[in-house]
Design a protein around this motif. Structure first.
Motif, PDB file in Angstrom:
ATOM      1  N   UNK A 144       6.854  10.946   5.092  1.00 39.38           N
ATOM      2  CA  UNK A 144       5.787  10.574   4.167  1.00 39.38           C
ATOM      3  C   UNK A 144       6.128   9.266   3.438  1.00 39.38           C
ATOM      4  N   UNK A 145       7.392   9.078   3.132  1.00 39.65           N
ATOM      5  CA  UNK A 145       7.807   7.910   2.350  1.00 39.65           C
ATOM      6  C   UNK A 145       7.620   6.592   3.093  1.00 39.65           C
ATOM      7  N   UNK A 146       7.335   6.645   4.398  1.00 40.84           N
ATOM      8  CA  UNK A 146       7.021   5.398   5.088  1.00 40.84           C
ATOM      9  C   UNK A 146       5.796   4.722   4.465  1.00 40.84           C
ATOM     10  N   UNK A 147       4.950   5.526   3.821  1.00 45.35           N
ATOM     11  CA  UNK A 147       3.758   4.943   3.204  1.00 45.35           C
ATOM     12  C   UNK A 147       4.087   4.151   1.940  1.00 45.35           C
ATOM     13  N   UNK A 148       5.333   4.182   1.475  1.00 43.62           N
ATOM     14  CA  UNK A 148       5.711   3.291   0.375  1.00 43.62           C
ATOM     15  C   UNK A 148       5.615   1.819   0.796  1.00 43.62           C
ATOM     16  N   UNK A 149       5.579   1.569   2.102  1.00 45.75           N
ATOM     17  CA  UNK A 149       5.368   0.200   2.577  1.00 45.75           C
ATOM     18  C   UNK A 149       3.991  -0.325   2.167  1.00 45.75           C
ATOM     19  N   UNK A 150       3.108   0.580   1.742  1.00 45.99           N
ATOM     20  CA  UNK A 150       1.767   0.177   1.324  1.00 45.99           C
ATOM     21  C   UNK A 150       1.691  -0.174  -0.169  1.00 45.99           C
ATOM     22  N   UNK A 151       2.769  -0.023  -0.899  1.00 48.37           N
ATOM     23  CA  UNK A 151       2.695  -0.223  -2.348  1.00 48.37           C
ATOM     24  C   UNK A 151       2.170  -1.616  -2.698  1.00 48.37           C
ATOM     25  N   UNK A 152       2.761  -2.643  -2.107  1.00 47.42           N
ATOM     26  CA  UNK A 152       2.343  -3.998  -2.465  1.00 47.42           C
ATOM     27  C   UNK A 152       0.905  -4.300  -2.037  1.00 47.42           C
ATOM     28  N   UNK A 153       0.488  -3.961  -0.790  1.00 47.50           N
ATOM     29  CA  UNK A 153      -0.923  -4.189  -0.442  1.00 47.50           C
ATOM     30  C   UNK A 153      -1.899  -3.425  -1.333  1.00 47.50           C
ATOM     31  N   UNK A 154      -1.513  -2.214  -1.729  1.00 55.18           N
ATOM     32  CA  UNK A 154      -2.391  -1.452  -2.623  1.00 55.18           C
ATOM     33  C   UNK A 154      -2.480  -2.128  -3.979  1.00 55.18           C
ATOM     34  N   UNK A 155      -1.349  -2.523  -4.519  1.00 58.23           N
ATOM     35  CA  UNK A 155      -1.359  -3.166  -5.831  1.00 58.23           C
ATOM     36  C   UNK A 155      -2.089  -4.514  -5.800  1.00 58.23           C
ATOM     37  N   UNK A 156      -1.876  -5.267  -4.718  1.00 61.56           N
ATOM     38  CA  UNK A 156      -2.414  -6.621  -4.659  1.00 61.56           C
ATOM     39  C   UNK A 156      -3.885  -6.668  -4.262  1.00 61.56           C
ATOM     40  N   UNK A 157      -4.285  -5.768  -3.337  1.00 64.80           N
ATOM     41  CA  UNK A 157      -5.644  -5.870  -2.815  1.00 64.80           C
ATOM     42  C   UNK A 157      -6.347  -4.561  -2.587  1.00 64.80           C
ATOM     43  N   UNK A 158      -5.802  -3.455  -3.137  1.00 67.41           N
ATOM     44  CA  UNK A 158      -6.400  -2.114  -2.929  1.00 67.41           C
ATOM     45  C   UNK A 158      -6.652  -1.889  -1.440  1.00 67.41           C
ATOM     46  N   UNK A 159      -5.653  -2.217  -0.639  1.00 71.81           N
ATOM     47  CA  UNK A 159      -5.768  -2.191   0.816  1.00 71.81           C
ATOM     48  C   UNK A 159      -4.585  -1.441   1.418  1.00 71.81           C
ATOM     49  N   UNK A 160      -4.833  -0.727   2.519  1.00 70.57           N
ATOM     50  CA  UNK A 160      -3.774  -0.032   3.247  1.00 70.57           C
ATOM     51  C   UNK A 160      -3.795  -0.499   4.698  1.00 70.57           C
ATOM     52  N   UNK A 161      -2.782  -1.268   5.137  1.00 64.55           N
ATOM     53  CA  UNK A 161      -2.730  -1.740   6.516  1.00 64.55           C
ATOM     54  C   UNK A 161      -1.807  -0.858   7.369  1.00 64.55           C
ATOM     55  N   UNK A 162      -2.294  -0.417   8.517  1.00 61.08           N
ATOM     56  CA  UNK A 162      -1.462   0.409   9.402  1.00 61.08           C
ATOM     57  C   UNK A 162      -2.049   0.394  10.804  1.00 61.08           C
ATOM     58  N   UNK A 163      -1.203   0.574  11.824  1.00 61.63           N
ATOM     59  CA  UNK A 163      -1.714   0.666  13.194  1.00 61.63           C
ATOM     60  C   UNK A 163      -2.135   2.101  13.523  1.00 61.63           C
ATOM     61  N   UNK A 164      -2.882   2.248  14.605  1.00 60.51           N
ATOM     62  CA  UNK A 164      -3.205   3.566  15.178  1.00 60.51           C
ATOM     63  C   UNK A 164      -3.805   4.502  14.120  1.00 60.51           C
ATOM     64  N   UNK A 165      -4.882   4.040  13.509  1.00 60.67           N
ATOM     65  CA  UNK A 165      -5.438   4.728  12.351  1.00 60.67           C
ATOM     66  C   UNK A 165      -5.865   6.160  12.571  1.00 60.67           C
TER      67      UNK A 165
END
Length: 287
Positions: A144-165
């Protein structure tokens, strides 16, 4: 005494905390000279001693495990693809007095045994099985903690980038991995066991984005990355072969990789933590 390697990581820090709070004497091992990261739940705040060592340096490893009878063993970074022979590592810790080892492996070591990215992990499993140590192997998939990679995109642009959605996998809370490891380190009955440690359900990246948005109480935009874009990001923090097999699992999982295991509940007597429960707990980190 129990030694925890990788004590600054998601699993190691949770394990240090769990063992120390249970009254165990714990040595937290990391490669850095500073005390382990107390903000992530480990370190002196929980009464653990810190020792500096690198699994790639057998002399430092021997010094770090001296006086211990149990060891949580984790390989990461460059050690995933190179380093001392696994048998040498195990001989080193056994000579220092260790008798029980819990090894953090990966589900891919058995679902993709021909992958170069898992060759060394599988070699450690095989060396443990051939040793005279009392051993337990834990095989999680994604954290689950792999989603911590989204912290900066969420803070900066309310966005979550990931492959194979829309590809679902039974990812797991590292706290559950730590709890299973603690049980294997401190209780009898786990020798020779290999546990597949998963969450309770299949979760897609798009599901995770929606769940996290709910936990934050605001909309988040999901942006699906191409495989090539995701690979560029992964190569910033993992070896090439590891990035490639990780992408293969994320995009084209085998049926076995999508199975929900009941091993967490069998070992701990409680269900595995769900992503929604975990997201609610960590949501403040994304604000």
């Amino acid at each position: 005494m129990i030694v925890v390697t990788g004590a600054t990581g998601n699993v190691g820090s949770a394990l240090v905390r769990e063992l120390a709070e249970a009254g165990e004497k714990v040595v937290a091992v990391s490669r850095g000279e500073k005390p382990i990261d107390q903000a992530r739940g480990g370190g002196a705040a929980h009464g653990a001693e810190h020792r500096r060592a690198d699994i790639g340096d057998l002399d430092s490893l021997a010094e770090a495990v001296t006086g211990a009878d149990s060891l949580f063993l984790l390989i990461t970074g460059a050690q995933l693809v190179e380093g001392p022979a696994p048998a040498e590592v195990l001989e080193t810790v056994a000579a220092a007095g260790v008798r029980r080892v819990v090894f953090l492996s990966s589900q891919g070591a058995v679902t993709r045994p021909d992958s170069d990215g898992y060759a060394r992990t599988l070699a450690f499993e095989q060396a443990l099985a051939a040793s005279e140590l009392e051993w337990t192997v834990l095989r999680p998939g994604g954290f689950f903690t792999n989603t911590f990679a989204w912290i900066e995109p969420v803070r900066a642009g309310r966005m979550i980038p990931a492959p194979f959605g829309d590809v679902g996998l039974p990812q797991v809370d590292p706290g559950d991995i730590a709890a299973v490891a603690a049980a294997a380190l401190t209780r009898d009955g786990h020798h020779g066991q290999s546990y597949t440690v998963t969450g309770p359900e299949l979760v897609t990246p798009r599901d995770q984005a929606e769940t996290l948005a709910g936990a934050l109480g605001e909309p988040l935009r999901f942006v699906e990355l191409s495989r090539a874009e995701a690979r560029v990001n992964m190569l910033r923090f993992m070896p090439e072969s590891v990035a490639d097999h990780t992408l293969s699992i994320l995009g084209e999982p085998t049926p076995e990789e999508q199975l929900v295991s009941g091993d967490v509940e069998r070992v701990l007597g409680r269900p595995a933590t769900g992503y929604a429960q975990w997201a609610a707990r960590v949501a403040p980190a994304f604000r």
